[in-house]
Scaffold this active site. Sequence first.
Site, PDB file in Angstrom:
ATOM      1  CE1 TYR A  56      13.997  -3.982  -0.922  1.00 55.99           C
ATOM      2  CE2 TYR A  56      15.812  -2.428  -0.726  1.00 55.99           C
ATOM      3  CZ  TYR A  56      15.158  -3.421  -1.422  1.00 55.99           C
ATOM      4  OH  TYR A  56      15.671  -3.855  -2.622  1.00 55.99           O
ATOM      5  CE  LYS A 111      16.101  -6.953  -0.668  1.00 52.51           C
ATOM      6  NZ  LYS A 111      15.973  -8.251  -1.345  1.00 52.51           N
ATOM      7  CB  SER A 119      19.108  -3.933  -1.840  1.00 54.85           C
ATOM      8  OG  SER A 119      18.935  -2.563  -2.126  1.00 54.85           O
TER       9      SER A 119
END
Length: 278
Positions: free
Chosen positions: A154, A158, A141
Amino acid sequence: MSGRMDGRVAIVTGGASGIGAASVRRFLDEGATVVIADVQEEPGRALAAELGERASYAHCDVSTEDSVAGLVDTAVERHGRLDVMFANAGIMGALGPIAKSRIEDVDATFAVNLRGVLLSMKHAARVMQPRRSGCILATSSPAGVMGGVGPHAYSAAKAGVIGLVQSVAAELRPHGIRVNAIIPGAILSAMTADLVAGDPGDLAGASTKLTSSPLVGRPGAPEDVAAAAAFLACDDAAFVTGSTFRIDAGYTCAPGESPFAAGQWSEPVGVYEAGRRG
Protein backbone atom coordinates in the site's frame (compact mmCIF):
# COMPACT_ATOMS: atom_id res chain seq x y z
CA MET A 1 -22.78 26.78 -2.54
CA SER A 2 -21.08 29.03 -5.08
CA GLY A 3 -21.62 26.85 -8.14
CA ARG A 4 -17.88 26.73 -8.89
CA MET A 5 -18.42 23.54 -10.92
CA ASP A 6 -21.56 24.58 -12.79
CA GLY A 7 -21.89 22.72 -16.08
CA ARG A 8 -18.98 20.38 -15.45
CA VAL A 9 -19.03 16.60 -15.60
CA ALA A 10 -17.05 14.61 -13.05
CA ILE A 11 -16.24 10.96 -12.42
CA VAL A 12 -15.41 9.84 -8.88
CA THR A 13 -13.99 6.33 -8.62
CA GLY A 14 -14.65 4.65 -5.30
CA GLY A 15 -17.59 7.04 -5.22
CA ALA A 16 -20.08 4.86 -3.37
CA SER A 17 -18.67 5.33 0.12
CA GLY A 18 -16.26 7.28 2.32
CA ILE A 19 -14.21 10.06 0.76
CA GLY A 20 -15.64 9.22 -2.65
CA ALA A 21 -19.27 9.60 -1.60
CA ALA A 22 -18.52 12.85 0.24
CA SER A 23 -16.80 14.17 -2.89
CA VAL A 24 -19.77 13.18 -5.05
CA ARG A 25 -22.05 15.17 -2.74
CA ARG A 26 -19.73 18.18 -2.69
CA PHE A 27 -19.29 18.21 -6.47
CA LEU A 28 -23.06 18.12 -6.87
CA ASP A 29 -23.45 20.96 -4.38
CA GLU A 30 -20.93 22.93 -6.45
CA GLY A 31 -23.03 22.45 -9.58
CA ALA A 32 -21.43 19.44 -11.30
CA THR A 33 -23.00 16.38 -12.86
CA VAL A 34 -21.32 13.31 -11.35
CA VAL A 35 -20.82 9.69 -12.35
CA ILE A 36 -20.38 7.49 -9.28
CA ALA A 37 -17.95 4.72 -10.26
CA ASP A 38 -17.50 1.74 -7.96
CA VAL A 39 -17.54 -2.04 -7.71
CA GLN A 40 -20.10 -1.69 -4.90
CA GLU A 41 -23.31 -1.98 -6.88
CA GLU A 42 -25.94 -1.61 -4.16
CA PRO A 43 -24.53 1.42 -2.32
CA GLY A 44 -23.55 3.05 -5.60
CA ARG A 45 -27.02 2.78 -7.07
CA ALA A 46 -28.62 3.82 -3.77
CA LEU A 47 -26.47 6.95 -3.58
CA ALA A 48 -27.29 7.90 -7.16
CA ALA A 49 -31.01 7.43 -6.52
CA GLU A 50 -30.81 9.55 -3.38
CA LEU A 51 -28.95 12.40 -5.06
CA GLY A 52 -31.17 12.84 -8.08
CA GLU A 53 -30.87 13.39 -11.80
CA ARG A 54 -27.38 14.91 -11.85
CA ALA A 55 -25.92 11.77 -10.25
CA SER A 56 -25.66 8.36 -11.88
CA TYR A 57 -23.92 5.09 -11.10
CA ALA A 58 -21.57 3.10 -13.33
CA HIS A 59 -19.96 -0.17 -12.32
CA CYS A 60 -16.18 0.04 -12.66
CA ASP A 61 -13.26 -2.14 -11.59
CA VAL A 62 -10.37 0.32 -11.84
CA SER A 63 -7.80 -2.48 -12.07
CA THR A 64 -9.16 -3.49 -15.49
CA GLU A 65 -8.52 -1.28 -18.51
CA ASP A 66 -11.67 -2.23 -20.39
CA SER A 67 -13.71 -1.27 -17.33
CA VAL A 68 -12.06 2.14 -16.96
CA ALA A 69 -12.25 2.83 -20.70
CA GLY A 70 -15.94 1.92 -20.66
CA LEU A 71 -16.52 4.18 -17.66
CA VAL A 72 -15.07 7.20 -19.43
CA ASP A 73 -16.98 6.39 -22.63
CA THR A 74 -20.19 6.08 -20.60
CA ALA A 75 -19.67 9.48 -18.98
CA VAL A 76 -19.08 11.14 -22.36
CA GLU A 77 -22.03 9.35 -23.98
CA ARG A 78 -24.35 10.38 -21.14
CA HIS A 79 -23.18 13.94 -20.70
CA GLY A 80 -21.14 14.93 -23.77
CA ARG A 81 -17.89 15.67 -21.95
CA LEU A 82 -15.59 14.93 -19.03
CA ASP A 83 -14.10 17.77 -17.01
CA VAL A 84 -12.96 16.12 -13.76
CA MET A 85 -11.59 12.66 -13.07
CA PHE A 86 -11.11 11.93 -9.37
CA ALA A 87 -9.13 8.66 -9.19
CA ASN A 88 -10.02 7.91 -5.60
CA ALA A 89 -10.71 4.15 -5.51
CA GLY A 90 -8.35 2.24 -3.23
CA ILE A 91 -7.91 -0.78 -0.99
CA MET A 92 -5.59 -1.60 1.91
CA GLY A 93 -4.65 -4.83 0.16
CA ALA A 94 -1.69 -6.90 1.32
CA LEU A 95 -0.85 -6.73 5.02
CA GLY A 96 1.83 -8.57 6.97
CA PRO A 97 5.64 -8.95 7.17
CA ILE A 98 7.65 -8.45 3.99
CA ALA A 99 9.24 -11.90 4.31
CA LYS A 100 5.80 -13.52 4.30
CA SER A 101 4.22 -11.42 1.55
CA ARG A 102 1.55 -13.16 -0.51
CA ILE A 103 2.32 -11.92 -3.98
CA GLU A 104 -1.24 -12.35 -5.22
CA ASP A 105 -2.32 -9.84 -2.55
CA VAL A 106 0.57 -7.53 -3.46
CA ASP A 107 -0.39 -7.65 -7.14
CA ALA A 108 -4.02 -6.85 -6.28
CA THR A 109 -2.89 -3.89 -4.16
CA PHE A 110 -0.84 -2.42 -6.98
CA ALA A 111 -3.59 -3.17 -9.50
CA VAL A 112 -6.19 -1.07 -7.68
CA ASN A 113 -4.09 1.58 -5.97
CA LEU A 114 -1.57 2.41 -8.70
CA ARG A 115 -2.56 0.84 -12.01
CA GLY A 116 -6.12 2.00 -11.39
CA VAL A 117 -4.91 5.58 -11.06
CA LEU A 118 -2.78 5.31 -14.20
CA LEU A 119 -5.71 3.86 -16.17
CA SER A 120 -7.98 6.63 -14.91
CA MET A 121 -5.44 9.21 -16.04
CA LYS A 122 -4.95 7.52 -19.42
CA HIS A 123 -8.60 7.42 -20.36
CA ALA A 124 -9.44 10.81 -18.88
CA ALA A 125 -6.58 12.35 -20.85
CA ARG A 126 -7.72 10.88 -24.17
CA VAL A 127 -11.06 12.72 -23.94
CA MET A 128 -9.75 15.85 -22.21
CA GLN A 129 -6.85 16.56 -24.57
CA PRO A 130 -8.98 17.35 -27.64
CA ARG A 131 -10.90 19.92 -25.58
CA ARG A 132 -7.65 21.28 -24.06
CA SER A 133 -9.08 21.43 -20.56
CA GLY A 134 -9.68 19.22 -17.56
CA CYS A 135 -8.66 18.27 -14.06
CA ILE A 136 -7.38 14.93 -12.81
CA LEU A 137 -7.13 14.21 -9.08
CA ALA A 138 -5.70 11.15 -7.36
CA THR A 139 -5.82 9.97 -3.76
CA SER A 140 -2.50 9.14 -2.11
CA SER A 141 -1.87 8.58 1.62
CA PRO A 142 0.45 9.54 4.49
CA ALA A 143 1.90 6.06 3.90
CA GLY A 144 3.17 7.35 0.56
CA VAL A 145 5.45 9.90 2.24
CA MET A 146 6.17 8.38 5.68
CA GLY A 147 7.50 5.00 6.73
CA GLY A 148 5.75 2.81 9.26
CA VAL A 149 2.24 4.17 8.91
CA GLY A 150 0.87 1.76 6.31
CA PRO A 151 1.30 -1.73 4.87
CA HIS A 152 4.28 -2.24 2.56
CA ALA A 153 2.56 -2.68 -0.81
CA TYR A 154 0.00 0.00 0.00
CA SER A 155 2.78 2.42 0.94
CA ALA A 156 4.67 1.73 -2.28
CA ALA A 157 1.56 2.19 -4.40
CA LYS A 158 0.60 5.44 -2.70
CA ALA A 159 4.14 6.79 -3.12
CA GLY A 160 3.85 5.80 -6.76
CA VAL A 161 0.66 7.85 -7.07
CA ILE A 162 2.55 10.99 -6.11
CA GLY A 163 5.33 10.31 -8.62
CA LEU A 164 2.77 9.53 -11.30
CA VAL A 165 0.85 12.75 -10.60
CA GLN A 166 4.00 14.85 -10.91
CA SER A 167 5.08 13.15 -14.14
CA VAL A 168 1.67 13.28 -15.82
CA ALA A 169 1.16 16.88 -14.70
CA ALA A 170 4.28 17.85 -16.64
CA GLU A 171 3.02 16.12 -19.79
CA LEU A 172 -0.55 17.40 -19.68
CA ARG A 173 0.09 20.99 -18.60
CA PRO A 174 0.54 22.22 -22.23
CA HIS A 175 -2.83 20.63 -23.02
CA GLY A 176 -4.65 22.69 -20.38
CA ILE A 177 -5.11 19.72 -18.02
CA ARG A 178 -4.20 20.00 -14.36
CA VAL A 179 -3.15 16.95 -12.30
CA ASN A 180 -2.90 16.94 -8.50
CA ALA A 181 -2.72 14.49 -5.60
CA ILE A 182 -4.49 14.54 -2.25
CA ILE A 183 -3.16 12.99 0.95
CA PRO A 184 -6.00 12.41 3.41
CA GLY A 185 -5.00 11.94 7.03
CA ALA A 186 -6.84 9.68 9.47
CA ILE A 187 -10.29 10.09 7.96
CA LEU A 188 -13.33 8.59 9.68
CA SER A 189 -14.63 6.05 7.15
CA ALA A 190 -15.63 2.40 6.89
CA MET A 191 -12.10 1.38 5.86
CA THR A 192 -10.56 3.25 8.79
CA ALA A 193 -13.14 1.79 11.20
CA ASP A 194 -12.26 -1.71 10.00
CA LEU A 195 -8.58 -1.07 10.70
CA VAL A 196 -8.77 0.70 14.05
CA ALA A 197 -11.98 -0.74 15.53
CA GLY A 198 -12.19 -4.10 13.78
CA ASP A 199 -15.63 -3.36 12.32
CA PRO A 200 -16.27 -1.24 9.21
CA GLY A 201 -19.64 -0.27 10.67
CA ASP A 202 -18.28 0.93 14.01
CA LEU A 203 -17.71 4.58 13.12
CA ALA A 204 -18.34 5.65 16.72
CA GLY A 205 -15.67 3.30 18.04
CA ALA A 206 -13.25 4.42 15.35
CA SER A 207 -13.96 8.07 16.18
CA THR A 208 -13.12 7.43 19.83
CA LYS A 209 -9.83 5.78 18.92
CA LEU A 210 -8.87 8.44 16.41
CA THR A 211 -9.72 11.23 18.84
CA SER A 212 -7.47 9.76 21.54
CA SER A 213 -4.46 11.52 19.98
CA PRO A 214 -5.87 14.21 17.71
CA LEU A 215 -3.94 17.08 16.19
CA VAL A 216 -6.94 19.41 15.92
CA GLY A 217 -9.33 17.94 18.50
CA ARG A 218 -11.28 15.64 16.17
CA PRO A 219 -10.70 12.99 13.53
CA GLY A 220 -10.82 13.99 9.91
CA ALA A 221 -14.11 13.70 8.05
CA PRO A 222 -14.62 12.66 4.43
CA GLU A 223 -16.10 16.12 3.89
CA ASP A 224 -12.72 17.69 4.75
CA VAL A 225 -11.16 15.88 1.81
CA ALA A 226 -14.14 16.58 -0.43
CA ALA A 227 -13.74 20.30 0.18
CA ALA A 228 -10.13 20.13 -1.00
CA ALA A 229 -11.12 18.07 -4.04
CA ALA A 230 -13.77 20.63 -4.98
CA PHE A 231 -11.24 23.45 -4.74
CA LEU A 232 -8.73 21.61 -6.90
CA ALA A 233 -11.43 20.75 -9.45
CA CYS A 234 -12.60 24.33 -9.96
CA ASP A 235 -11.10 27.44 -11.53
CA ASP A 236 -9.98 28.75 -8.14
CA ALA A 237 -7.10 26.26 -8.54
CA ALA A 238 -6.33 27.21 -12.14
CA PHE A 239 -2.65 27.83 -11.28
CA VAL A 240 -2.22 24.56 -9.34
CA THR A 241 -0.82 21.41 -10.96
CA GLY A 242 1.68 18.73 -10.00
CA SER A 243 0.99 19.42 -6.34
CA THR A 244 0.28 17.16 -3.39
CA PHE A 245 -2.34 18.54 -0.99
CA ARG A 246 -2.09 17.20 2.56
CA ILE A 247 -5.50 17.16 4.25
CA ASP A 248 -4.18 15.67 7.47
CA ALA A 249 -4.13 18.34 10.21
CA GLY A 250 -0.35 18.52 9.84
CA TYR A 251 0.24 14.82 10.49
CA THR A 252 2.82 14.37 7.73
CA CYS A 253 4.55 17.76 8.09
CA ALA A 254 3.93 19.05 11.62
CA PRO A 255 3.04 15.98 13.72
CA GLY A 256 4.29 17.19 17.09
CA GLU A 257 3.76 20.09 19.44
CA SER A 258 5.96 23.18 19.42
CA PRO A 259 8.25 22.58 22.44
CA PHE A 260 10.31 25.73 21.99
CA ALA A 261 7.29 28.00 22.24
CA ALA A 262 5.85 26.59 25.49
CA GLY A 263 6.83 25.81 29.07
CA GLN A 264 10.19 27.37 29.92
CA TRP A 265 10.25 28.88 26.43
CA SER A 266 6.85 30.54 26.70
CA GLU A 267 8.60 33.93 26.81
CA PRO A 268 10.96 34.92 24.00
CA VAL A 269 14.68 34.41 24.50
CA GLY A 270 17.73 34.08 22.24
CA VAL A 271 20.19 31.20 22.76
CA TYR A 272 23.64 31.77 21.28
CA GLU A 273 27.18 30.36 21.49
CA ALA A 274 27.81 27.85 24.32
CA GLY A 275 24.24 28.32 25.51
CA ARG A 276 24.53 32.01 26.25
CA ARG A 277 21.10 33.60 26.48
CA GLY A 278 20.23 37.09 25.57
